[in-house]
Design a protein around this motif. Structure first.
Motif, PDB file in Angstrom:
ATOM      1  N   SER A 201       0.831  -1.193   0.000  1.00 11.62           N
ATOM      2  CA  SER A 201       0.000   0.000   0.000  1.00 11.62           C
ATOM      3  C   SER A 201       0.876   1.259   0.000  1.00 11.62           C
ATOM      4  N   ILE A 202       0.281   2.365  -0.429  1.00 18.28           N
ATOM      5  CA  ILE A 202       0.967   3.648  -0.499  1.00 18.28           C
ATOM      6  C   ILE A 202       0.338   4.590   0.529  1.00 18.28           C
ATOM      7  N   ARG A 203       1.190   5.276   1.279  1.00 21.68           N
ATOM      8  CA  ARG A 203       0.678   6.201   2.290  1.00 21.68           C
ATOM      9  C   ARG A 203       0.948   7.637   1.841  1.00 21.68           C
ATOM     10  N   PRO A 204      -0.081   8.480   1.860  1.00 21.41           N
ATOM     11  CA  PRO A 204       0.141   9.890   1.543  1.00 21.41           C
ATOM     12  C   PRO A 204       0.891  10.592   2.669  1.00 21.41           C
ATOM     13  N   ALA A 205       1.523  11.706   2.327  1.00 18.99           N
ATOM     14  CA  ALA A 205       2.241  12.495   3.324  1.00 18.99           C
ATOM     15  C   ALA A 205       2.030  13.981   3.041  1.00 18.99           C
ATOM     16  N   ILE A 206       1.619  14.710   4.055  1.00 22.73           N
ATOM     17  CA  ILE A 206       1.511  16.164   3.943  1.00 22.73           C
ATOM     18  C   ILE A 206       2.799  16.733   4.516  1.00 22.73           C
ATOM     19  N   ILE A 207       3.540  17.440   3.678  1.00 27.81           N
ATOM     20  CA  ILE A 207       4.880  17.855   4.078  1.00 27.81           C
ATOM     21  C   ILE A 207       5.094  19.351   3.837  1.00 27.81           C
ATOM     22  N   GLY A 208       6.055  19.885   4.576  1.00 29.98           N
ATOM     23  CA  GLY A 208       6.459  21.277   4.418  1.00 29.98           C
ATOM     24  C   GLY A 208       7.875  21.442   4.930  1.00 29.98           C
TER      25      GLY A 208
ATOM     26  N   GLY B 187      -8.259  17.919 -15.497  1.00 30.63           N
ATOM     27  CA  GLY B 187      -8.411  19.360 -15.388  1.00 30.63           C
ATOM     28  C   GLY B 187      -8.930  19.817 -14.040  1.00 30.63           C
ATOM     29  N   THR B 188      -9.414  18.901 -13.236  1.00 33.75           N
ATOM     30  CA  THR B 188      -9.940  19.256 -11.915  1.00 33.75           C
ATOM     31  C   THR B 188      -8.799  19.416 -10.906  1.00 33.75           C
ATOM     32  N   ILE B 189      -9.071  20.155  -9.851  1.00 30.58           N
ATOM     33  CA  ILE B 189      -8.102  20.325  -8.769  1.00 30.58           C
ATOM     34  C   ILE B 189      -8.316  19.217  -7.743  1.00 30.58           C
ATOM     35  N   TYR B 190      -7.246  18.538  -7.402  1.00 33.10           N
ATOM     36  CA  TYR B 190      -7.339  17.418  -6.454  1.00 33.10           C
ATOM     37  C   TYR B 190      -7.725  17.914  -5.066  1.00 33.10           C
ATOM     38  N   ARG B 191      -8.693  17.250  -4.480  1.00 38.23           N
ATOM     39  CA  ARG B 191      -9.114  17.542  -3.107  1.00 38.23           C
ATOM     40  C   ARG B 191      -8.373  16.583  -2.177  1.00 38.23           C
ATOM     41  N   TRP B 192      -7.677  17.127  -1.190  1.00 39.11           N
ATOM     42  CA  TRP B 192      -6.878  16.311  -0.292  1.00 39.11           C
ATOM     43  C   TRP B 192      -7.776  15.367   0.507  1.00 39.11           C
ATOM     44  N   GLU B 193      -7.386  14.091   0.539  1.00 38.56           N
ATOM     45  CA  GLU B 193      -8.210  13.052   1.156  1.00 38.56           C
ATOM     46  C   GLU B 193      -7.701  12.704   2.560  1.00 38.56           C
ATOM     47  N   PHE B 194      -8.645  12.519   3.459  1.00 34.87           N
ATOM     48  CA  PHE B 194      -8.315  12.195   4.845  1.00 34.87           C
ATOM     49  C   PHE B 194      -9.230  11.086   5.360  1.00 34.87           C
ATOM     50  N   GLU B 195      -8.749  10.414   6.392  1.00 34.46           N
ATOM     51  CA  GLU B 195      -9.568   9.381   7.040  1.00 34.46           C
ATOM     52  C   GLU B 195      -9.059   9.193   8.464  1.00 34.46           C
ATOM     53  N   ARG B 196     -10.014   9.073   9.392  1.00 33.71           N
ATOM     54  CA  ARG B 196      -9.636   8.766  10.772  1.00 33.71           C
ATOM     55  C   ARG B 196     -10.838   8.174  11.485  1.00 33.71           C
TER      56      ARG B 196
ATOM     57  N   ALA C  18     -12.824  14.712   2.107  1.00 32.60           N
ATOM     58  CA  ALA C  18     -11.855  15.390   1.249  1.00 32.60           C
ATOM     59  C   ALA C  18     -12.026  16.893   1.396  1.00 32.60           C
ATOM     60  N   LEU C  19     -10.899  17.607   1.306  1.00 33.89           N
ATOM     61  CA  LEU C  19     -10.918  19.054   1.462  1.00 33.89           C
ATOM     62  C   LEU C  19     -10.374  19.742   0.221  1.00 33.89           C
ATOM     63  N   ASP C  20     -11.045  20.798  -0.176  1.00 31.57           N
ATOM     64  CA  ASP C  20     -10.542  21.668  -1.236  1.00 31.57           C
ATOM     65  C   ASP C  20      -9.676  22.719  -0.554  1.00 31.57           C
ATOM     66  N   VAL C  21      -8.387  22.439  -0.452  1.00 34.88           N
ATOM     67  CA  VAL C  21      -7.496  23.283   0.347  1.00 34.88           C
ATOM     68  C   VAL C  21      -7.167  24.577  -0.388  1.00 34.88           C
TER      69      VAL C  21
ATOM     70  N   LEU D  72      -0.018  15.858  10.180  1.00 35.99           N
ATOM     71  CA  LEU D  72      -1.318  15.202  10.025  1.00 35.99           C
ATOM     72  C   LEU D  72      -1.196  13.736   9.610  1.00 35.99           C
ATOM     73  N   GLY D  73      -0.133  13.087  10.072  1.00 35.41           N
ATOM     74  CA  GLY D  73       0.080  11.688   9.705  1.00 35.41           C
ATOM     75  C   GLY D  73      -1.036  10.764  10.151  1.00 35.41           C
ATOM     76  N   ALA D  74      -1.684  11.089  11.282  1.00 39.45           N
ATOM     77  CA  ALA D  74      -2.765  10.242  11.787  1.00 39.45           C
ATOM     78  C   ALA D  74      -4.010  10.330  10.916  1.00 39.45           C
ATOM     79  N   TRP D  75      -4.058  11.314  10.031  1.00 37.22           N
ATOM     80  CA  TRP D  75      -5.235  11.522   9.188  1.00 37.22           C
ATOM     81  C   TRP D  75      -5.030  11.031   7.762  1.00 37.22           C
ATOM     82  N   THR D  76      -3.873  10.470   7.458  1.00 34.23           N
ATOM     83  CA  THR D  76      -3.591  10.039   6.083  1.00 34.23           C
ATOM     84  C   THR D  76      -3.215   8.558   6.052  1.00 34.23           C
ATOM     85  N   PRO D  77      -4.187   7.671   6.153  1.00 32.71           N
ATOM     86  CA  PRO D  77      -3.913   6.239   6.150  1.00 32.71           C
ATOM     87  C   PRO D  77      -3.522   5.764   4.755  1.00 32.71           C
TER      88      PRO D  77
END
Length: 304
Positions: A163-170, A200-209, A215-218, A261-266
């Motif tokens: 499986s692949i895990r997303p990561a929100i990084i800065g 052409g659509t803007i990706y909405r960031w996906e979360f789960e907990r 999903a959020l339109d950030v 937000l690692g706990a929110w990105t399974p």
């Protein structure tokens, strides 16, 4: 004497099993018109109608049922014989054409594709990268490689990696200036590097907990359509990026980037090879499938 090519006989069995010309044509990798012509030619030669056709259905006639019952086992024996002979071929030859995405290619090029070519030196491999999903059958590809959730439902699926895990990084500099979000709702007060999809659509960031998915339109002023560019922008402190952990793990380990937000990105199901559900796959493709099984056992497809 009545003679029929194997292609015509395969056509009859495919239409019979699929219940229609369109689905059977996809299975065989030919056009619906070509498939219809093959069956019409065989029916003319035999002097009997094998299918009763209407605008709503295609069903076997009585003669067709008898024909399929007799021909089916014989064709299966022929397929089995061909497969056994094919397995003893010293080297696979030809060109293996794969459709996939740029990100997937980065993940599988070294551990899978280059290893495949090393083991099959007579083979050529052509990889076409596209953001949008295409019909691999209609476009003349032997197979596709995508994340599992993007694969059409009528395909044979072979998982490649875990499986692949997303990561929100800065960057550390960004977090010093803006702080860290504690929950996804905090992203509304941050600069986010937004992703434009192939559609052409803007990706909405996906979360789960705790079983809750959303999903959020950030917000964000920078929109990019390439994950490498998003990573570069994040390194420069332009904002937060939503990428895959495998893509940022070196930067995280080196302290160049930080994850939030690692706990929110399974994790979600990873890459898989897929191809049309033909009864027999070519030796060149079967060897790739065998290599995937071998690599999965060793766990070497997690990193690009």
């Amino acid at each position: 004497m009545m003679r029929g090519s194997l292609a015509e006989l395969e056509a009859v069995l495919a239409v019979s099993s699929r219940g229609g010309f369109r689905a059977a044509a996809r299975e065989l990798g030919i056009s619906s018109s070509s498939l219809s012509q093959q069956i019409a030619t065989l029916e003319t030669r035999m002097g009997v109608r094998l299918f009763n056709r209407s605008t709503r259905s295609v069903i076997l006639s009585a003669a067709g049922e008898q024909f399929v019952a007799s021909v089916g086992p014989a064709l299966e024996a022929i397929r089995s014989a061909v497969e056994h002979v094919d397995e003893h071929r010293a080297e696979a030859t030809g060109t293996l054409r794969i459709n996939t995405s740029v990100g997937a290619t980065r993940m599988i090029l070294t551990p899978l594709i280059l290893e495949y070519m090393r083991r099959n030196p007579q083979m050529a491999v052509e990889i076409v990268t596209e953001g949008a999903l295409v019909d691999v059958n209609a476009k003349g590809f032997d197979a596709g490689i995508r994340i599992r959730e993007a694969v059409p439902p009528d395909m044979v699926v072979v998982p490649i990696g875990d499986s692949i895990r997303p990561a929100i990084i800065g960057s550390s500099d960004y977090f010093r200036r803006h702080g860290k979000p504690q929950v996804p709702a905090d992203l509304q007060n941050h600069l986010c590097i937004r992703a434009r999809m192939a559609s052409g659509t803007i990706y909405r960031w996906e979360f789960e907990r705790r079983g809750e998915s959303f999903a959020l339109d950030v917000p964000g002023k920078l929109v990019l359509d390439d994950s490498d560019l998003m990573l570069r922008a994040a390194r420069e402190g332009a904002g937060l990026a939503y990428l895959s952990e495998w893509q940022v793990e070196d930067d995280l380990a080196a302290g160049k980037l930080e994850q939030v937000l690692g706990a929110w990105t399974p994790p979600y199901p990873g890459l898989c090879l897929y191809y049309p559900g033909r009864r027999n796959i070519p030796a060149k493709l079967r060897r790739l499938v065998d290599l995937i099984h071998e690599i999965r056992q060793s766990g070497d497809v997690e990193k690009p």
